[in-house]
Design a protein around this motif. Structure first.
Motif, short mmCIF file in Angstrom:
data_model
loop_
_atom_site.label_atom_id
_atom_site.label_comp_id
_atom_site.label_asym_id
_atom_site.label_seq_id
_atom_site.Cartn_x
_atom_site.Cartn_y
_atom_site.Cartn_z
N PHE A 24 -39.63 14.33 -17.13
CA PHE A 24 -39.64 13.87 -18.57
C PHE A 24 -40.19 12.70 -18.69
N LEU A 109 -29.01 8.91 -34.21
CA LEU A 109 -30.40 8.67 -33.78
C LEU A 109 -30.99 9.76 -32.79
N MET A 110 -30.21 9.67 -31.68
CA MET A 110 -30.43 10.59 -30.49
C MET A 110 -30.55 12.03 -31.11
N ILE A 111 -29.57 12.53 -31.75
CA ILE A 111 -29.20 13.91 -32.47
C ILE A 111 -30.54 13.98 -33.31
N ILE A 113 -33.70 12.52 -33.65
CA ILE A 113 -34.84 12.61 -32.91
C ILE A 113 -34.76 13.69 -31.98
N GLY A 114 -33.95 14.26 -31.59
CA GLY A 114 -33.84 15.47 -30.50
C GLY A 114 -34.08 16.71 -31.15
N ILE A 115 -33.55 16.57 -32.66
CA ILE A 115 -33.79 17.91 -33.33
C ILE A 115 -35.12 18.14 -33.97
N LYS A 116 -35.75 16.75 -34.27
CA LYS A 116 -37.09 16.71 -34.74
C LYS A 116 -38.24 17.20 -33.51
N SER A 117 -37.75 16.58 -32.34
CA SER A 117 -38.43 17.16 -31.23
C SER A 117 -38.53 18.64 -30.75
N VAL A 118 -37.36 19.23 -31.25
CA VAL A 118 -37.41 20.65 -30.82
C VAL A 118 -38.16 21.61 -32.03
N ILE A 119 -38.05 21.05 -33.33
CA ILE A 119 -38.66 21.81 -34.30
C ILE A 119 -39.96 21.38 -34.73
N ALA A 120 -40.51 20.08 -34.55
CA ALA A 120 -41.91 19.77 -34.67
C ALA A 120 -42.86 20.48 -34.10
#
Lengths: 120, 139
Positions: A24, A109-111, A113-120
């Motif tokens: 990663f 912030l982690m949550i 950005i994590g959500i954004k990474s999954v759905i973007a």
């Protein structure tokens, strides 16, 4: 837990830290700190000692990424400038901030950005 | 604002978080891809490279303060190096979205754990001070 099991878990954990960092490109430190705490270090020492584990694997991984063609001089330079400047600000501000507030903000912030990474 | 400016700004944000000792590198990768529009593998390479100068400085400071335990970290460096070589080679064969989405899931999990820890620490503190004031009343 006997020593043999404990030691092998420690080594397996170490391999996982390396794999996550390499695959990663980061995040191994987040695993290395609890691993070292499991190995008997307190939080502060675990944070500091994790750097000693992460530094060599970052160098190895970076070399492999560069060899595979993932490199851009301008982007790397810009990122290094930003990280160093931000790092100084962050390290200086740490003493002046409330620890709990900082960790809750960081967790949110982690949550996010994590959500954004999954759905973007 | 040029793309270079965006990279500097998001890296600075990652650096601030990293400087607080909270794994700014972890957030630098999604910031570089989502905000600065860099390709996933390149963002990962940048994070790995940018981490090196930063951690050398931090390591020297921590070493001087006596916080670095070589005895505990040395045994796992070897295993970690093997894991890193495998991971780095395999990353090439993984798609950008797969890498980003699974790292995103990793971030969500870490965020939830961190949140739980922070909140339970606050609750514990409150309980402790409540007990203390109750004791004072009784006393």
């Amino acid at each position: 837990m006997n020593d043999k099991v404990r030691n092998s878990l420690f080594y397996v954990g170490g391999t996982a830290v390396g794999f996550v960092s390499g695959f990663f490109g980061g995040g191994g430190g987040m695993l290395c700190v609890p691993l070292l705490q499991f190995g008997g270090l307190d939080a502060k020492r675990a944070h500091a000692s994790a750097l000693l584990v992460i530094l060599p694997i970052c160098i190895i991984s970076a070399a492999i990424y560069i060899k595979n063609g993932y490199f851009d001089v301008t982007a790397v330079l810009c990122a290094c400038i930003g990280v160093v400047l931000g790092g100084i600000v962050g390290a200086t501000a740490l003493d002046k901030l409330n620890g709990t507030a900082v960790s809750i903000i960081f967790a949110l912030l982690m949550i996010a950005i994590g959500i954004k990474s999954v759905i973007a | 604002m040029t793309p270079q400016h965006v990279i500097i700004i998001v890296s600075a944000l990652g650096g601030v978080i990293g400087g607080m000792g909270m794994g700014g590198g972890t957030l630098l990768i999604p910031l570089l891809t989502l905000a600065a529009g860099l390709e996933q593998h390149l963002a990962q390479a940048i994070n790995l490279i940018a981490f090196v100068p930063m951690s050398v400085v931090a390591l020297v400071i921590h070493k001087n303060n006596g916080y670095v335990s070589i005895a505990k970290s040395a045994p796992i460096v070897g295993c970690a190096a093997i894991g890193a070589v495998c991971g780095s080679f395999l990353a090439r064969y993984a798609g950008g979205y797969e890498l980003r989405a699974s790292f995103g899931a990793f971030l969500i999990a870490l965020g939830l754990i961190q949140m739980y820890k922070a909140i339970s620490a606050v609750v514990k503190k409150k309980k402790a001070s409540k007990n203390k004031s109750a004791q004072i009343k009784v006393g």
